[in-house]
Design an enzyme around this catalytic site. Structure first.
Site, PDB file in Angstrom:
ATOM      1  N   CYS A 116     -13.662  12.080  -7.217  1.00  0.00           N
ATOM      2  CA  CYS A 116     -13.444  12.348  -5.785  1.00  0.00           C
ATOM      3  C   CYS A 116     -13.380  13.840  -5.472  1.00  0.00           C
ATOM      4  O   CYS A 116     -13.503  14.234  -4.316  1.00  0.00           O
ATOM      5  CB  CYS A 116     -12.180  11.650  -5.301  1.00  0.00           C
TER       6      CYS A 116
ATOM      7  N   HIS B 122      -9.752  14.574   1.221  1.00  0.00           N
ATOM      8  CA  HIS B 122     -10.334  13.359   0.638  1.00  0.00           C
ATOM      9  C   HIS B 122      -9.700  12.141   1.297  1.00  0.00           C
ATOM     10  O   HIS B 122      -8.471  12.045   1.410  1.00  0.00           O
ATOM     11  CB  HIS B 122     -10.071  13.361  -0.873  1.00  0.00           C
TER      12      HIS B 122
ATOM     13  N   ASN C  70     -12.728   4.576   1.074  1.00  0.00           N
ATOM     14  CA  ASN C  70     -12.771   5.662   0.101  1.00  0.00           C
ATOM     15  C   ASN C  70     -14.130   5.664  -0.605  1.00  0.00           C
ATOM     16  O   ASN C  70     -14.441   4.751  -1.358  1.00  0.00           O
ATOM     17  CB  ASN C  70     -11.629   5.459  -0.910  1.00  0.00           C
TER      18      ASN C  70
HETATM   19  O1  UT7 Z   1      -9.733   8.447  -4.744  1.00  0.00           O
HETATM   20  C1  UT7 Z   1      -8.538   8.224  -5.418  1.00  0.00           C
HETATM   21  C2  UT7 Z   1      -8.413   6.737  -5.536  1.00  0.00           C
HETATM   22  N1  UT7 Z   1      -7.169   6.138  -5.598  1.00  0.00           N
HETATM   23  C3  UT7 Z   1      -6.147   6.240  -4.738  1.00  0.00           C
HETATM   24  O2  UT7 Z   1      -6.084   7.047  -3.858  1.00  0.00           O
HETATM   25  C4  UT7 Z   1      -5.052   5.251  -4.925  1.00  0.00           C
HETATM   26  C5  UT7 Z   1      -3.668   5.744  -4.609  1.00  0.00           C
HETATM   27  N2  UT7 Z   1      -2.783   4.598  -4.521  1.00  0.00           N
HETATM   28  C6  UT7 Z   1      -2.705   3.844  -3.402  1.00  0.00           C
HETATM   29  O3  UT7 Z   1      -3.360   4.146  -2.409  1.00  0.00           O
HETATM   30  C7  UT7 Z   1      -1.773   2.668  -3.408  1.00  0.00           C
HETATM   31  O4  UT7 Z   1      -1.028   2.670  -4.604  1.00  0.00           O
HETATM   32  C8  UT7 Z   1      -2.531   1.295  -3.245  1.00  0.00           C
HETATM   33  C9  UT7 Z   1      -3.094   1.171  -1.842  1.00  0.00           C
HETATM   34  C10 UT7 Z   1      -3.651   1.196  -4.258  1.00  0.00           C
HETATM   35  C11 UT7 Z   1      -1.565   0.133  -3.474  1.00  0.00           C
HETATM   36  O5  UT7 Z   1      -0.479   0.234  -2.581  1.00  0.00           O
HETATM   37  P1  UT7 Z   1       1.020   0.059  -3.122  1.00  0.00           P
HETATM   38  O6  UT7 Z   1       1.899   0.170  -1.959  1.00  0.00           O
HETATM   39  O7  UT7 Z   1       1.188   1.071  -4.226  1.00  0.00           O
HETATM   40  O8  UT7 Z   1       1.019  -1.407  -3.651  1.00  0.00           O
HETATM   41  P2  UT7 Z   1       1.368  -1.956  -5.115  1.00  0.00           P
HETATM   42  O9  UT7 Z   1       0.294  -1.594  -6.078  1.00  0.00           O
HETATM   43  O10 UT7 Z   1       2.781  -1.558  -5.433  1.00  0.00           O
HETATM   44  O11 UT7 Z   1       1.335  -3.502  -4.881  1.00  0.00           O
HETATM   45  C12 UT7 Z   1       2.282  -4.161  -4.040  1.00  0.00           C
HETATM   46  C13 UT7 Z   1       1.954  -5.622  -4.015  1.00  0.00           C
HETATM   47  C14 UT7 Z   1       1.756  -6.243  -5.394  1.00  0.00           C
HETATM   48  O12 UT7 Z   1       2.294  -7.540  -5.363  1.00  0.00           O
HETATM   49  P3  UT7 Z   1       3.758  -7.831  -5.963  1.00  0.00           P
HETATM   50  O13 UT7 Z   1       3.678  -7.452  -7.422  1.00  0.00           O
HETATM   51  O14 UT7 Z   1       4.699  -6.952  -5.190  1.00  0.00           O
HETATM   52  O15 UT7 Z   1       3.944  -9.282  -5.719  1.00  0.00           O
HETATM   53  C15 UT7 Z   1       0.261  -6.339  -5.524  1.00  0.00           C
HETATM   54  O16 UT7 Z   1      -0.134  -7.394  -6.380  1.00  0.00           O
HETATM   55  O17 UT7 Z   1       0.715  -5.841  -3.316  1.00  0.00           O
HETATM   56  C16 UT7 Z   1      -0.147  -6.653  -4.116  1.00  0.00           C
HETATM   57  N3  UT7 Z   1      -1.514  -6.289  -3.794  1.00  0.00           N
HETATM   58  C17 UT7 Z   1      -2.187  -6.836  -2.763  1.00  0.00           C
HETATM   59  N4  UT7 Z   1      -1.845  -7.762  -1.863  1.00  0.00           N
HETATM   60  C18 UT7 Z   1      -2.741  -8.087  -0.930  1.00  0.00           C
HETATM   61  C19 UT7 Z   1      -2.315  -5.375  -4.418  1.00  0.00           C
HETATM   62  N5  UT7 Z   1      -3.488  -5.332  -3.790  1.00  0.00           N
HETATM   63  C20 UT7 Z   1      -3.438  -6.224  -2.777  1.00  0.00           C
HETATM   64  C21 UT7 Z   1      -4.364  -6.612  -1.777  1.00  0.00           C
HETATM   65  N6  UT7 Z   1      -3.968  -7.548  -0.882  1.00  0.00           N
HETATM   66  N7  UT7 Z   1      -5.588  -6.069  -1.681  1.00  0.00           N
END
Ligand code: UT7
Length: 335
Positions: A111, A262, A292
């Site tokens: 990125c 970004h 993204n």
């Molecule tokens: O270019 C660089 C690329 N990467 C990034 O910029 C990523 C940076 N990170 C993020 O943007 C965030 O960490 C995410 C958007 C990827 C995830 O958000 P989060 O608030 O950190 O969520 P999490 O990973 O803590 O997941 C929370 C819950 C989980 O369920 P449980 O374990 O709490 O029951 C996940 O399984 O959300 C669940 N989950 C989803 N639910 C519905 C993960 N993805 C999804 C989804 N839909 N697409």
């Protein structure tokens, strides 16, 4: 000697995939994706490639600059999703647009790819080696997605953006062109965002001696990400490197007209604005419409702003990216 950006261009696949479409593929919802990321829809290739999107973006940038492809000295394509290992995407672009005398190569910084390509082109031009360059961020990330992994497939999209930069012999006063740049890498944390290619494979390798057979490395031919670790990295490193770039340029947050960051997650951009104590209205965003696109997010946003007349001569911009590697950077430019 400094540089000026005299043309910008972008190209997105026509195919729009909404959060509701994603909810038909994986267990997710429009509400979850919007709340956690700010994304509502993204463009997904129906056959467009990194090279074809990049070539179109380059043609548009050249058209704006009033230049022909035969005048181009250097083409750098920042990409982490080329269709081919050989030849590189930049050489495919060169052939496609007919930039016969250009030297062309790819740059792999995920990125941060466009930003690093801009800084590389600047260094060549400032050293007097080349007079101009086409710099590009182009990705077809959809082919690196595990479409059954809801934690990654909802985040990314496909597209390309380009900028044509030229030597500006008058800009040697330190007040126009690239005023400062900060770049960094943290390879020790690299495997928090990874995507495998082919492992070492030859008649001399023993089964139990594969370099990436350890779970810690999360080896996979699809993008694997520890989202929270990347989030923590981005919310710390992006404001830090912007501050460092501003200090180097002897400018303050208030001096900056636009922060072109970004586009990974609206929460990351808001957190950066908060830590910098900057007005969020100076942080344009388009990730709601296109998600993204890794190296393509900054040049596509730049092109949208430019074509909408939102960047004026003399405006001070901060471009800042972060991503796999891990890599990060910020550049202060005067338009
Ligand atoms: O270019 C660089 C690329 N990467 C990034 O910029 C990523 C940076 N990170 C993020 O943007 C965030 O960490 C995410 C958007 C990827 C995830 O958000 P989060 O608030 O950190 O969520 P999490 O990973 O803590 O997941 C929370 C819950 C989980 O369920 P449980 O374990 O709490 O029951 C996940 O399984 O959300 C669940 N989950 C989803 N639910 C519905 C993960 N993805 C999804 C989804 N839909 N697409």
């Amino acid at each position: 000697m400094n540089i000026k950006i005299t043309g910008t261009g972008s190209c997105l696949p026509d195919n729009v995939v909404t959060n509701f479409d994603m909810a038909k593929i994986v267990e997710t919802s429009d509400e979850w994706i919007r709340e956690r990321t700010g994304i509502a829809e993204r463009r997904i290739s129906t056959g467009e490639t990194v090279a074809s999107l990049a070539a179109k973006a380059c043609e548009r940038a050249l058209e704006m600059a009033g230049k022909s492809a035969s005048e181009v000295d250097l083409i750098i394509v920042g990409t982490c999703s080329p269709e081919l290992l050989l030849p590189c995407a930049a050489c495919q672009v060169q052939a496609s647009i007919g930039a016969d005398k250009a030297v062309a190569f790819d740059l792999s910084a995920a990125c941060s790819g466009f930003l690093f390509a801009l800084n590389t082109a600047y260094s060549y031009i400032a050293a007097g080696i080349y007079k101009n360059a086409l710099i590009v961020g182009s990705e077809v990330l959809s082919k690196l997605m595990d479409w059954s992994d809801r934690s990654t497939c909802v985040l990314f999209g496909d597209g390309a953006g380009a900028a044509f930069v030229e030597a500006d012999e008058l800009a040697n006063d330190g007040k126009s062109g690239i005023i400062s740049m900060v770049q960094g890498s943290d390879g020790a944390k690299g495997m928090v965002l990874s995507c495998g290619q082919r492992q070492v494979a030859n008649p001399y390798i023993k089964e139990n001696n594969l370099p990436y057979n350890n779970e810690e490395y999360m080896f996979s031919p699809y993008i694997k990400m520890n989202g929270q670790e990347v989030y923590k990295f981005a919310t710390r490193q992006v404001p830090n490197c912007i501050k460092e770039a501003l200090d180097k340029a002897q400018l303050t947050v208030e001096d900056i007209d636009l922060f072109v960051l970004h586009q990974a997650n609206v929460r990351i951009i808001e957190a950066a604005a908060k830590r910098l104590k900057a007005d969020i209205s100076k942080f344009p965003m388009n990730l709601d419409r296109i998600g993204n696109m890794s190296s393509a997010t900054i040049p596509v946003l730049l092109d949208e702003l430019n074509r909408a007349g939102k960047i004026h001569k003399g405006d001070k911009l901060v471009l800042s990216g972060f991503g796999a590697g891990l890599t990060y950077g910020a550049s202060v430019i005067v338009w």
